[in-house]
Write a protein that holds these residues in place. Structure first.
Motif, PDB file in Angstrom:
ATOM      1  N   GLN A   1      30.963  87.958 -11.440  1.00  0.00           N
ATOM      2  CA  GLN A   1      30.284  88.176 -12.813  1.00  0.00           C
ATOM      3  C   GLN A   1      30.702  87.201 -13.635  1.00  0.00           C
ATOM      4  OE1 GLN A   1      28.988  92.138 -14.610  1.00  0.00           O
ATOM      5  NE2 GLN A   1      31.150  92.027 -14.686  1.00  0.00           N
ATOM      6  N   GLY A   2      31.901  87.131 -13.845  1.00  0.00           N
ATOM      7  CA  GLY A   2      32.542  85.906 -14.722  1.00  0.00           C
ATOM      8  C   GLY A   2      32.251  84.697 -14.775  1.00  0.00           C
TER       9      GLY A   2
ATOM     10  N   ASP B   1      34.233  91.204 -10.328  1.00  0.00           N
ATOM     11  CA  ASP B   1      34.722  90.926 -11.553  1.00  0.00           C
ATOM     12  C   ASP B   1      34.393  89.194 -11.697  1.00  0.00           C
ATOM     13  OD1 ASP B   1      34.650  93.089 -12.674  1.00  0.00           O
ATOM     14  OD2 ASP B   1      37.047  93.153 -13.137  1.00  0.00           O
ATOM     15  N   THR B   2      35.009  88.700 -10.683  1.00  0.00           N
ATOM     16  CA  THR B   2      35.419  87.257 -10.594  1.00  0.00           C
ATOM     17  C   THR B   2      33.771  86.625 -10.643  1.00  0.00           C
ATOM     18  OG1 THR B   2      37.119  87.264  -9.658  1.00  0.00           O
ATOM     19  CG2 THR B   2      36.261  85.068  -9.481  1.00  0.00           C
TER      20      THR B   2
ATOM     21  N   ALA C   1      40.465  95.120 -12.843  1.00  0.00           N
ATOM     22  CA  ALA C   1      40.846  94.984 -11.380  1.00  0.00           C
ATOM     23  C   ALA C   1      41.257  93.615 -10.973  1.00  0.00           C
ATOM     24  CB  ALA C   1      39.392  95.000 -10.495  1.00  0.00           C
TER      25      ALA C   1
ATOM     26  N   ALA D   1      37.886  93.270  -7.911  1.00  0.00           N
ATOM     27  CA  ALA D   1      38.399  92.241  -8.386  1.00  0.00           C
ATOM     28  C   ALA D   1      37.436  91.092  -8.157  1.00  0.00           C
ATOM     29  CB  ALA D   1      39.651  91.725  -8.045  1.00  0.00           C
ATOM     30  N   LEU D   2      36.934  91.046  -7.127  1.00  0.00           N
ATOM     31  CA  LEU D   2      35.953  89.736  -6.563  1.00  0.00           C
ATOM     32  C   LEU D   2      34.562  89.951  -7.478  1.00  0.00           C
ATOM     33  CD1 LEU D   2      35.263  87.448  -4.947  1.00  0.00           C
ATOM     34  CD2 LEU D   2      34.666  88.982  -2.887  1.00  0.00           C
TER      35      LEU D   2
ATOM     36  N   PHE E   1      37.081  93.272 -18.645  1.00  0.00           N
ATOM     37  CA  PHE E   1      36.140  94.310 -18.578  1.00  0.00           C
ATOM     38  C   PHE E   1      37.077  95.743 -18.480  1.00  0.00           C
ATOM     39  CE2 PHE E   1      34.358  90.797 -16.130  1.00  0.00           C
ATOM     40  CZ  PHE E   1      33.030  90.975 -16.746  1.00  0.00           C
TER      41      PHE E   1
ATOM     42  N   TYR F   1      43.376  91.412  -7.768  1.00  0.00           N
ATOM     43  CA  TYR F   1      43.653  91.147  -6.436  1.00  0.00           C
ATOM     44  C   TYR F   1      44.861  91.928  -5.968  1.00  0.00           C
ATOM     45  CZ  TYR F   1      39.405  88.218  -6.754  1.00  0.00           C
ATOM     46  OH  TYR F   1      38.233  87.721  -7.069  1.00  0.00           O
TER      47      TYR F   1
END
Lengths: 373, 220
Positions: B74-75, B71-72, A86, B68-69, A82, A88
């Motif tokens: 969603q993926g 994205d996780t 992003a 980031a979470l 994406f 962590y």
């Protein structure tokens, strides 16, 4: 590694809003396909349908030989990068790259092997113990790529991955991603609104507008033979200049007239018209900035296609100079990309020559090209 | 609700909600996928949202964690979430206030920056100020500068030019470098914006007005 086939794909949202309409495309294994178009054209929606993040309203999607319309994203064997890249913040680079594999209960040794291999490919092996805070924008983007690579997917999907990077880094990462594609030998589907990214990276480009595919072709063919005015204007920077002209016969010649200007269209170009009845009608003429010249030799070479213009602004780019010009019969500026040794200066009146072999013509109503290849 | 009895010294409240506002519970998948730390707390608020009390002193860092979470999630599940992040709070008694801030961040962000997945309360001062201006007045102010069809003037190029110039503290050379265009190109674009809006973005006063008007969402 896999081919991807989109057959008559539609995305229709509630309220009958069609975001993607009858999208058909066969993507070969190992191909680098770029979907490009202005925002709202449906390119990201299409990518998201391939990823399984968006339901397909109609049509069939195959990854390899398998129909995947109803397969969950995690089971499609794809990896998506994406634009946010992003990470962590409390995890090291290693842990960020390994995280997806841990979720899938991949054995520890295997995770280690994959992360180290991906880090080597991306030249970030020395960063594995660092936290994201200690990384530059480019390094972070590499880690995001690494996170996708470790999954060893059949297909990589990229959703504007470079749009959050500054312009200089974007250029550098473009090359990196192209190299990555060559190295991984996997199918890449990449979405961008930046036509330069599309031109420099793709094996084939899909140009979209309003949810509809406008043209699918190699970068060079799109540039040289745009199928309509939209593609012609969208591909190329600075963009193609367009003129509303009237084509008329004058003796043996066919001329294009606009304002006080008149140029002779070469017979070879007329021979490529799909329909000679355009002579006598108003059409749109296009010419790219690099096909407009202000040098003496070109003025002599294209003496039947010279026009008088006012120079409004000059931009010295080092390797070339952009001239922003105005003339009668043309709304807005004409942009010419000329030799940096050009002596044209803002405020002066000059003559320019159009390379008539490089003219494009479009139907005024349909905006489609009226030239055969 | 609490996953252990120790409370973090500093924390932000993150409010997650599904982008399409579906009512399906996503607490469990989020719990399965989130790399929670020892003092993090995850709970549903009974209104379709999941709250996370995330230890940390930097809302920016927590925003990155949330992104980031998202994205996780969603993926892995296909579910798209939005998140609002509160200010930093130092005691459990402050968490209700943090909860309200996180919700407000989501709401205000949704109106002003609908595409952004993460909204940080601390970054929304301007937006909250603009919200106090009645819609009719906002419409009239925008029309004064951008005319009846603001989208004709606020093109992608104009917005990028203005954003880059503001990011560079009105330094033309820095902004041009950032945009990877020649300084003359930037000057040319700024002249055009001045012609179209009457505002010279190189001048601080005009830049402030433009920034404020740019922040205002288009009234329907």
């Amino acid at each position: 590694m896999a081919s991807v086939s989109l057959q008559h794909i539609y995305k229709i949202y509630t309220g009958n809003v069609t975001a993607v309409s009858d999208f058909c495309l066969d993507i070969a294994d190992k191909e680098f396909i770029v979907l490009v178009g202005p925002s709202g054209c449906g390119k990201s929606t299409t990518l998201r349908m391939v990823a399984g993040l968006e339901e397909i309203s109609d049509g069939e999607l195959y990854i390899g030989d398998k129909l995947v319309n109803d397969v969950a994203p995690k089971d499609r064997d794809i990896a998506m990068v994406f634009q946010n890249y992003a990470l962590y913040p409390h995890m090291t680079v290693y842990d960020n790259m390994a995280f997806g594999l841990k979720l899938r209960k991949t054995p520890k040794d295997e995770i280690k092997r994959r992360v180290e291999e991906a880090a080597k490919i991306l030249d970030i092996a020395h960063l594995l113990n660092r936290k994201p805070k200690a990384l530059s924008g480019g390094q972070r983007q590499r880690v995001a790529l690494g996170r996708a690579i470790v999954r060893e997917p059949k297909v990589f999907l990229f959703d504007e991955p470079l749009s959050n990077l500054d312009a200089k880094l974007r250029v550098a990462m473009r090359t990196e991603i192209t190299k990555l594609h060559q190295r991984l030998q996997t199918t890449f589907i990449y979405v961008t609104h930046d036509q330069t990214e599309a031109m420099t990276m793709a094996s084939r480009i899909v140009v979209m507008k309003d949810g509809v595919v406008q043209q699918v072709d190699t970068p060079q063919n799109l540039y040289d033979y745009p199928t309509n005015e939209f593609v012609a204007g969208f591909i190329g920077s600075p963009q193609m200049n367009f003129f509303d002209v009237k084509l008329a016969r004058e003796g043996q010649d066919v001329v294009a007239k606009f304002g006080n200007n008149k140029i002779i269209v070469p017979a070879a170009k007329i021979g490529k018209f799909t329909d000679e009845s355009y002579i006598g009608k108003e059409v749109v003429m296009g010419i790219r900035p690099e096909n407009i010249h202000d040098s003496e030799d070109k003025l002599a070479e294209f003496s039947t296609a010279t026009i008088d213009v006012d120079v409004e602004v000059t931009e010295l780019m080092g390797s070339e100079t952009y001239l922003y010009l105005s003339t009668t019969g043309k709304e807005g500026n004409i942009v010419a990309r000329v030799d940096p040794r050009s002596t044209s200066r803002a405020g002066s009146k000059i003559k320019i020559a159009l390379d008539t072999n490089r003219l494009h013509f479009f139907d005024k109503e349909t905006e489609k090209t009226i030239l055969n290849k | 609700m609490a996953e252990n009895n120790r409370f973090p010294e500093a924390s932000c409240i993150i409010a997650f909600r599904p982008e399409d506002n579906t009512s399906q519970s996503f607490l469990q998948p989020l719990r399965d996928l989130a790399p929670l730390e020892e003092n993090d707390i995850l709970a549903e608020d009974g209104a379709g949202r999941v709250l996370m009390i995330k230890a940390g002193e930097e809302p920016e860092e927590i925003a990155e964690f949330a992104l980031a979470l998202i994205d996780t999630m969603q993926g892995e599940t296909g579910l798209r979430l939005k998140a609002g992040i509160s200010d930093v709070h130092h005691a459990p008694e402050e968490w209700p206030a943090g909860y309200r801030e996180a919700l407000e961040a989501l709401q205000v962000g949704g109106r002003f920056h609908p595409k952004a997945p993460v909204q940080v309360y601390a970054h929304q001062m301007l937006e909250r100020m603009v919200e106090q201006i009645p819609p009719e007045l906002r419409r009239s102010l925008r029309a004064q500068v951008f005319g009846e069809h603001p989208s004709d003037i606020l093109t992608e190029e104009t917005l990028e030019t203005a954003e880059s110039l503001f990011e560079a503290d009105l330094n033309l050379s820095d902004a041009a470098r950032q945009m990877f265009v020649h300084r003359n190109t930037l000057t040319y674009r700024l002249d055009r914006i001045k012609r179209e809006t009457g505002l010279d973005l190189r001048v601080f006063r005009d830049a402030v007005i433009f920034r404020l008007l740019m922040t205002m969402p288009e009234e329907k």
